[in-house]
Design a protein around this motif. Structure first.
Motif, PDB file in Angstrom:
ATOM      1  N   ALA A 141       3.347  27.612 -22.687  1.00  0.00           N
ATOM      2  CA  ALA A 141       2.924  28.280 -21.455  1.00  0.00           C
ATOM      3  C   ALA A 141       2.589  27.265 -20.368  1.00  0.00           C
ATOM      4  N   VAL A 142       1.889  26.201 -20.743  1.00  0.00           N
ATOM      5  CA  VAL A 142       1.557  25.150 -19.770  1.00  0.00           C
ATOM      6  C   VAL A 142       2.836  24.503 -19.244  1.00  0.00           C
ATOM      7  N   LEU A 143       3.765  24.216 -20.120  1.00  0.00           N
ATOM      8  CA  LEU A 143       5.028  23.599 -19.704  1.00  0.00           C
ATOM      9  C   LEU A 143       5.783  24.505 -18.735  1.00  0.00           C
ATOM     10  N   TRP A 144       5.878  25.791 -19.040  1.00  0.00           N
ATOM     11  CA  TRP A 144       6.553  26.741 -18.144  1.00  0.00           C
ATOM     12  C   TRP A 144       5.899  26.720 -16.760  1.00  0.00           C
ATOM     13  N   ASP A 145       4.581  26.840 -16.738  1.00  0.00           N
ATOM     14  CA  ASP A 145       3.882  26.928 -15.456  1.00  0.00           C
ATOM     15  C   ASP A 145       4.020  25.647 -14.635  1.00  0.00           C
ATOM     16  N   VAL A 146       3.960  24.511 -15.297  1.00  0.00           N
ATOM     17  CA  VAL A 146       4.119  23.233 -14.585  1.00  0.00           C
ATOM     18  C   VAL A 146       5.543  23.097 -14.052  1.00  0.00           C
ATOM     19  N   LEU A 147       6.541  23.528 -14.820  1.00  0.00           N
ATOM     20  CA  LEU A 147       7.927  23.443 -14.363  1.00  0.00           C
ATOM     21  C   LEU A 147       8.184  24.313 -13.136  1.00  0.00           C
ATOM     22  N   LEU A 148       7.512  25.440 -13.035  1.00  0.00           N
ATOM     23  CA  LEU A 148       7.717  26.330 -11.883  1.00  0.00           C
ATOM     24  C   LEU A 148       6.848  25.978 -10.676  1.00  0.00           C
ATOM     25  N   THR A 149       5.882  25.117 -10.867  1.00  0.00           N
ATOM     26  CA  THR A 149       4.949  24.774  -9.787  1.00  0.00           C
ATOM     27  C   THR A 149       5.636  24.327  -8.496  1.00  0.00           C
ATOM     28  N   PRO A 150       6.614  23.399  -8.526  1.00  0.00           N
ATOM     29  CA  PRO A 150       7.204  22.952  -7.254  1.00  0.00           C
ATOM     30  C   PRO A 150       7.967  24.048  -6.505  1.00  0.00           C
ATOM     31  N   PHE A 151       8.363  25.098  -7.218  1.00  0.00           N
ATOM     32  CA  PHE A 151       9.133  26.166  -6.582  1.00  0.00           C
ATOM     33  C   PHE A 151       8.251  27.319  -6.113  1.00  0.00           C
ATOM     34  N   VAL A 152       7.121  27.520  -6.764  1.00  0.00           N
ATOM     35  CA  VAL A 152       6.291  28.694  -6.496  1.00  0.00           C
ATOM     36  C   VAL A 152       5.062  28.369  -5.649  1.00  0.00           C
ATOM     37  N   LEU A 153       4.367  27.278  -5.949  1.00  0.00           N
ATOM     38  CA  LEU A 153       3.100  26.990  -5.272  1.00  0.00           C
ATOM     39  C   LEU A 153       3.242  26.673  -3.792  1.00  0.00           C
ATOM     40  N   PRO A 154       4.190  25.830  -3.341  1.00  0.00           N
ATOM     41  CA  PRO A 154       4.250  25.541  -1.902  1.00  0.00           C
ATOM     42  C   PRO A 154       4.414  26.781  -1.024  1.00  0.00           C
ATOM     43  N   PRO A 155       5.343  27.711  -1.338  1.00  0.00           N
ATOM     44  CA  PRO A 155       5.419  28.897  -0.474  1.00  0.00           C
ATOM     45  C   PRO A 155       4.166  29.773  -0.533  1.00  0.00           C
ATOM     46  N   LEU A 156       3.579  29.910  -1.723  1.00  0.00           N
ATOM     47  CA  LEU A 156       2.364  30.720  -1.839  1.00  0.00           C
ATOM     48  C   LEU A 156       1.204  30.094  -1.074  1.00  0.00           C
ATOM     49  N   MET A 157       1.038  28.788  -1.223  1.00  0.00           N
ATOM     50  CA  MET A 157      -0.054  28.117  -0.519  1.00  0.00           C
ATOM     51  C   MET A 157       0.148  28.198   0.996  1.00  0.00           C
ATOM     52  N   GLY A 158       1.395  28.058   1.435  1.00  0.00           N
ATOM     53  CA  GLY A 158       1.684  28.194   2.864  1.00  0.00           C
ATOM     54  C   GLY A 158       1.358  29.587   3.372  1.00  0.00           C
ATOM     55  N   MET A 159       1.682  30.594   2.565  1.00  0.00           N
ATOM     56  CA  MET A 159       1.392  31.973   2.949  1.00  0.00           C
ATOM     57  C   MET A 159      -0.118  32.196   3.053  1.00  0.00           C
ATOM     58  N   PHE A 160      -0.885  31.711   2.080  1.00  0.00           N
ATOM     59  CA  PHE A 160      -2.338  31.879   2.136  1.00  0.00           C
ATOM     60  C   PHE A 160      -2.952  31.088   3.291  1.00  0.00           C
ATOM     61  N   ARG A 161      -2.347  29.966   3.695  1.00  0.00           N
ATOM     62  CA  ARG A 161      -2.855  29.184   4.831  1.00  0.00           C
ATOM     63  C   ARG A 161      -2.598  29.901   6.149  1.00  0.00           C
ATOM     64  N   ARG A 162      -1.437  30.542   6.266  1.00  0.00           N
ATOM     65  CA  ARG A 162      -1.077  31.199   7.521  1.00  0.00           C
ATOM     66  C   ARG A 162      -1.927  32.436   7.804  1.00  0.00           C
ATOM     67  N   ILE A 163      -2.476  33.051   6.791  1.00  0.00           N
ATOM     68  CA  ILE A 163      -3.330  34.214   6.992  1.00  0.00           C
ATOM     69  C   ILE A 163      -4.719  33.703   7.378  1.00  0.00           C
ATOM     70  N   GLU A 164      -5.104  33.926   8.596  1.00  0.00           N
ATOM     71  CA  GLU A 164      -6.395  33.483   9.119  1.00  0.00           C
ATOM     72  C   GLU A 164      -6.617  31.993   8.893  1.00  0.00           C
ATOM     73  N   PRO A 165      -5.799  31.122   9.474  1.00  0.00           N
ATOM     74  CA  PRO A 165      -5.924  29.679   9.220  1.00  0.00           C
ATOM     75  C   PRO A 165      -7.280  29.093   9.601  1.00  0.00           C
ATOM     76  N   GLU A 166      -7.955  29.671  10.596  1.00  0.00           N
ATOM     77  CA  GLU A 166      -9.253  29.123  10.982  1.00  0.00           C
ATOM     78  C   GLU A 166     -10.343  29.453   9.974  1.00  0.00           C
ATOM     79  N   ARG A 167     -10.047  30.335   9.016  1.00  0.00           N
ATOM     80  CA  ARG A 167     -11.058  30.751   8.048  1.00  0.00           C
ATOM     81  C   ARG A 167     -10.793  30.221   6.651  1.00  0.00           C
ATOM     82  N   VAL A 168      -9.967  29.202   6.512  1.00  0.00           N
ATOM     83  CA  VAL A 168      -9.714  28.632   5.185  1.00  0.00           C
ATOM     84  C   VAL A 168     -11.048  28.133   4.629  1.00  0.00           C
ATOM     85  N   ALA A 169     -11.319  28.452   3.378  1.00  0.00           N
ATOM     86  CA  ALA A 169     -12.626  28.176   2.764  1.00  0.00           C
ATOM     87  C   ALA A 169     -12.943  26.693   2.772  1.00  0.00           C
ATOM     88  N   ALA A 170     -14.207  26.389   2.904  1.00  0.00           N
ATOM     89  CA  ALA A 170     -14.660  24.998   2.890  1.00  0.00           C
ATOM     90  C   ALA A 170     -15.077  24.586   1.506  1.00  0.00           C
TER      91      ALA A 170
END
Length: 170
Positions: A141-170
């Motif tokens: 399971a760890v291997l699967w998740d790490v292998l998909l990280t470069p394809f899944v995390l950047p778009p998701l993180m970008g999406m969460f940043r674009r929603i209310e960018p001035e309110r990103v948690a400190a």
């Protein structure tokens, strides 16, 4: 949490859940599929912090617990993903995390989430949770998740940043 942010998080969880239970079983490795829902929780944690990610983790976990073909006690994934959201959210920083930090966070989160799920199944004496196979399942399971990280995390993180960018948690 604003309604827009909650809606975007819910949409990401639903899309990840649908892909996880419909598409990825066809590419399962030793019967184990990547946990896309966990990756959504980690992305929320890295961008928005522990509190938001714990809530997303709970909602995502309940959805994963109830989605067919659920063959475990309801609540196991909810507990695991709340912990993942909290732990990964503690890694959250003011600046964007490096690629190494993101991959390391996914690896640790996958290990923690899958381990908590497996250990609760063992404690509840659920069928299919043999101690001998748990370590192998966790590692795959760890291997699967790490292998998909470069394809899944950047778009998701970008999406969460674009929603209310001035309110990103400190």
């Amino acid at each position: 949490m604003t309604l827009v942010r909650a809606g975007v998080a819910l949409a990401a969880v639903v899309v990840a859940l649908v892909l996880q239970v419909t598409v990825f079983p066809h590419v399962a490795w030793q019967g184990i599929v990547p946990n896309l829902v966990l990756l959504v929780v980690v992305a929320a944690a890295l961008v928005r912090g522990a509190q938001f990610a714990a809530v997303v983790g709970f909602v995502a976990g309940v959805a994963l617990d109830l989605a067919p073909p659920a063959d475990h006690v309801a609540g196991q994934w909810a507990l695991a993903l709340v912990l993942v959201g909290y732990v990964a959210g503690r890694v959250h920083q003011e600046q964007r995390p490096t690629a190494t930090a993101v991959v390391a966070t996914v690896a640790v989160s996958s290990f923690v989430g899958t381990s908590v799920f497996a250990l609760t199944g063992t404690l509840l004496e659920a069928p299919g949770f043999e101690v001998g196979t748990l370590l192998q399942v966790i590692l795959v399971a760890v291997l699967w998740d790490v292998l998909l990280t470069p394809f899944v995390l950047p778009p998701l993180m970008g999406m969460f940043r674009r929603i209310e960018p001035e309110r990103v948690a400190a």
